[in-house]
Design a protein around this motif. Structure first.
Motif, mmCIF file in Angstrom:
data_model
loop_
_atom_site.group_PDB
_atom_site.id
_atom_site.type_symbol
_atom_site.label_atom_id
_atom_site.label_comp_id
_atom_site.label_asym_id
_atom_site.label_seq_id
_atom_site.Cartn_x
_atom_site.Cartn_y
_atom_site.Cartn_z
ATOM 1 N N ALA A 295 7.762 6.203 11.653
ATOM 2 C CA ALA A 295 7.922 5.592 10.419
ATOM 3 C C ALA A 295 6.824 5.002 9.514
ATOM 4 O O ALA A 295 5.980 4.603 11.206
ATOM 5 N N ALA A 296 6.261 6.410 9.270
ATOM 6 C CA ALA A 296 4.942 5.418 8.361
ATOM 7 C C ALA A 296 5.022 4.869 6.944
ATOM 8 O O ALA A 296 5.492 6.188 6.370
ATOM 9 N N VAL A 297 5.797 3.985 7.037
ATOM 10 C CA VAL A 297 6.331 3.067 5.235
ATOM 11 C C VAL A 297 5.273 1.772 5.428
ATOM 12 O O VAL A 297 5.098 1.192 5.929
ATOM 13 N N ASP A 298 4.028 2.245 3.507
ATOM 14 C CA ASP A 298 4.018 0.708 3.015
ATOM 15 C C ASP A 298 4.192 0.001 2.239
ATOM 16 O O ASP A 298 5.046 1.041 1.776
ATOM 17 N N ARG A 299 4.457 -1.630 2.580
ATOM 18 C CA ARG A 299 5.400 -2.272 1.066
ATOM 19 C C ARG A 299 4.272 -2.337 0.819
ATOM 20 O O ARG A 299 3.432 -2.994 1.706
ATOM 21 N N HIS A 300 4.601 -2.863 -0.323
ATOM 22 C CA HIS A 300 3.753 -3.180 -1.992
ATOM 23 C C HIS A 300 4.646 -4.636 -1.757
ATOM 24 O O HIS A 300 6.100 -3.786 -2.578
ATOM 25 N N ILE A 301 4.301 -5.306 -1.901
ATOM 26 C CA ILE A 301 4.806 -7.029 -2.344
ATOM 27 C C ILE A 301 4.796 -7.248 -4.039
ATOM 28 O O ILE A 301 3.513 -7.390 -4.562
#
Length: 551
Positions: A295-301
Motif C-alpha cells: 500500500a502506498a497512501v500519502d497522508r495530508h494533515i
C-alpha cells in the motif's frame, strides 16, 4: 376559616422562594428574537455553509469565540485559548514510482497480480508499506471485550486476515452490538487496529455478502474512494486515528474473496453466515494461499478546531465535575451555483448554545453560579464524521470520568417531516407530517442514560414540549449521527436533541427564514434548565451501559 386561609398564605409565602430557586436563573433571557438575529448571520449566505477547512468555517468559529469572550466566559483550551486544536487527515494514492499492489500465491506456485481499482484498493487510513503472509478468515474481525465478543479466538500473528464488513446481527433489534444502530465496533479502522493488536501483518476487507447479496459494482466503489479528481467535499479522518494504523489495509472484491476462500471447501457466503455468532469466530486458516499487499497512501494533515468556553462552578468540590452543553457549527459549504446554508443543521444548535451560554454568564454576573462547572463547546467537522467531538474525547479538557453529562443540540429548529417516497436518507423513519411534530423534540439516547432523561422530563414540566423517545434502536442510525455518540462510546452520560429530519435536510433550502423560532426558544430554555439542574444536583447521572471503546 380565617386561620386556615392565613396558614395557606404562610405556606405559599414559604414555598415561593423554593419554587423560584428551582427555575434556572436568566432562563427567560433566551429569546427567539436573539436566536433569529444570530442565525441569520451564522446561516447567512456570507458564511457559505461553513464547510470544514474554509475561511467561512473559520469565520464562524471566530464569531462564536467573540461571543464567548464578550460574555466574560473563561477560555477553556490550552494556552488560555477558546480554540481547542486537533488535526484531521486526508489521503491520496501515492504517485509513481510508489506502488499499490496485491499478489496472491497458490500452493502450486502460481501467482496472480491483482489490479488496483478493479479487484482491490487500499483503505484511506491504511499505512504505507508491504506485508506478506498466509491468509486467515476472521469473521467480522471484531474484538469487543466489553461485550464478551471476540473474532480472534486463535493465533493470527504474522498472517494476513480477511474480515467481513459491518457486524453480526446488523438487522437484529436485540443484537448486543447496539441493536440495529450501526455500532462503533464495526468501524473499519477500529477493526484494523484490533487486527494489528492481535499481531496481524495486514487486513483485507470484503462485503458481508450474506447480509448484502447481489452483484455490487466494485470498480465504482473504488472510484468513489479514490476519485480521479478531488471532490468538492473531501473525506477526512482524525489524524490521531490514522497514526495508530501501522499495517497495510485494503478492500477486495467479493469475487476475489470468493476465490481466496475456495481452498477451505466452503463458499464466501457459507463462511459469512458462520460468522454470525453471539460470542465470536475462531479464525480459519485458508490453506495454500499466501497474500502480499503493498500500500502506498500519502497522508495530508489539516488543522481543525473546536470552540470552548467555561463557566466555573461555585462548589469547591463539585466544580471539578463538568456539564457540557454543545452543538456543531460546521455544514456542507457551497458550490458554484448554490449555498448549503445549514440553518437547521446546525445553525440552530449553534445559536442556541450561544444563548444558553449567555444566560449562564448573565446569572454569574448577578452572583448565581451552578455548583458544577459548565463547558460550552461548539464542535467542528461533525458533518465529516463527528470529528470535533471525537477529537475532544481523544484529548478531553477535563477527565471524561469527571464529566457529569453532555447535552448536545443538533437540528432543533424545524418540525420533523418524513414524506412518502422520501428516499434513502429517510431510511427507517415512518411517514409523518410537520404538523404532527409542531411541538416535538426527539431525545436521543433516552434508553441509555435514564437519569439524564428524567432530568429533562423534570425540566420540561414548566416548558411543555412534547419529548419523543423513538430512535435509540432504529435503522435510521440517528443516534450515532451526531456528537452525543462519541461520549456515549466513552462511557459519558450524553443525550442528543433534534427536532428531526425534513425534506430540506442537507439541501440548499435549509435556510434561516424557515426556522420555527418560537419552538427553538422553548428547546433552548429546556436545555438550559436541564443543564442547570444537573449541574446543581447532589448526584451525577449514571453512565451508560458498558460499551466503552478503549481503542
Amino acid at each position: 376559616m380565617v386561620k386556615r386561609l392565613l396558614a395557606g398564605v404562610v405556606v405559599l409565602i414559604l414555598l415561593a422562594p423554593a419554587a423560584a430557586q428551582q427555575r434556572a436563573p436568566q432562563n427567560e433571557s433566551i429569546r427567539q428574537e436573539d436566536l433569529r438575529a444570530d442565525l441569520f448571520f451564522v446561516a447567512g449566505d456570507s458564511l457559505r455553509g461553513r464547510l470544514t477547512d474554509t475561511e467561512e468555517n473559520r469565520a464562524a468559529a471566530d464569531f462564536i469565540r467573540s461571543r464567548f469572550e464578550r460574555m466574560g466566559l473563561k477560555p477553556a483550551a490550552p494556552g488560555n485559548s477558546y480554540f481547542q486544536p486537533y488535526n484531521l487527515m486526508t489521503a491520496t494514492l501515492a504517485a509513481a514510482p510508489a506502488v499499490n499492489a496485491l499478489d496472491v500465491s497458490s500452493g502450486d506456485g502460481a501467482t496472480r497480480e491483482l489490479r488496483v481499482g478493479q479487484e482491490f484498493y487500499p483503505q484511506r487510513f491504511s499505512a504505507s508499506g508491504a506485508a506478506a503472509g498466509a491468509l486467515v478468515f476472521v469473521g467480522f474481525g471484531i474484538s469487543a471485550p466489553a461485550l464478551g465478543y471476540d473474532d480472534y479466538n486463535g493465533d493470527v500473528k504474522g498472517r494476513v486476515v480477511l474480515a467481513l464488513d459491518h457486524e453480526p446481527g446488523e438487522r437484529d433489534p436485540n443484537s448486543p452490538f447496539d441493536g440495529v444502530v450501526t455500532s462503533e465496533w464495526s468501524t473499519p479502522w477500529r477493526k484494523a487496529l484490533a487486527a494489528q493488536e492481535k499481531g496481524a501483518a495486514a487486513v483485507l476487507f470484503v462485503t458481508d455478502v450474506h447480509n448484502h447479496p447481489g452483484t455490487a459494482n466494485f470498480e465504482a466503489a473504488a472510484r468513489n474512494v479514490w476519485p480521479d479528481k478531488p471532490p468538492r467535499i473531501l473525506a477526512y479522518t482524525l489524524a490521531a486515528w490514522a497514526d495508530r494504523i501501522r499495517i497495510p489495509v485494503a478492500q477486495v472484491s467479493p469475487a476475489l474473496a470468493a476465490s481466496l476462500v475456495a481452498g477451505s471447501g466452503k463458499t464466501l457466503e457459507d463462511l459469512a453466515k458462520a460468522a454470525e455468532t453471539a460470542r465470536g469466530f475462531t479464525p480459519l486458516a485458508l490453506p495454500g494461499t499466501k497474500v502480499t499487499l503493498r500500500a502506498a497512501v500519502d497522508r495530508h494533515i489539516v488543522p481543525d478546531r473546536n470552540v470552548v468556553a467555561l463557566l466555573e462552578g461555585s462548589d469547591p468540590r463539585l466544580r471539578n465535575e463538568w456539564v457540557i452543553v454543545s452543538a456543531h457549527y460546521d455544514h456542507n459549504g457551497a458550490d458554484a451555483t448554490q449555498i448549503f446554508n445549514g440553518a437547521d443543521d446546525n445553525g440552530s444548535g449553534t445559536v442556541a448554545l450561544i444563548e444558553i451560554a449567555e444566560a449562564y454568564a448573565l446569572a454569574a454576573k448577578a452572583g448565581s453560579r451552578p455548583k458544577r462547572s459548565v463547558l460550552f463547546a461548539a464542535w467542528n467537522s461533525e458533518e465529516r464524521g463527528l470529528l470535533g467531538a471525537w477529537a475532544y474525547t481523544e484529548q478531553p479538557l477535563a477527565p471524561l470520568n469527571t464529566t457529569a453529562a453532555v447535552l448536545n443540540m443538533d437540528m432543533i429548529g424545524r418540525n420533523e417531516e418524513i414524506p412518502p417516497g422520501g428516499g434513502g436518507r429517510f431510511n427507517g423513519l415512518e411517514v409523518q407530517t410537520a404538523e404532527s411534530n409542531s411541538n416535538a423534540v426527539n431525545m436521543m439516547a433516552f434508553s441509555r442514560v435514564p437519569d439524564v432523561a428524567a432530568a429533562l422530563e423534570k425540566a420540561n414540566a414548566g416548558i411543555g414540549l412534547e419529548l419523543k423517545k423513538r430512535y435509540d434502536n432504529n435503522s435510521s442510525n440517528l443516534l450515532r449521527r451526531s456528537d452525543q455518540w462519541p461520549f456515549l462510546q466513552r462511557g459519558v452520560p450524553a443525550m442528543g436533541f433534534m427536532t428531526g429530519l425534513h425534506p430540506d435536510y442537507h439541501t440548499q433550502y435549509d435556510r434561516p427564514e424557515k426556522i420555527n423560532y418560537a419552538k427553538m426558544e422553548k428547546i433552548a430554555r429546556l436545555i438550559h434548565q436541564a443543564s442547570w439542574d444537573i449541574a446543581n444536583a447532589d448526584a451525577r447521572p449514571r453512565p451508560p451501559a458498558a460499551r466503552t471503546i478503549t481503542q
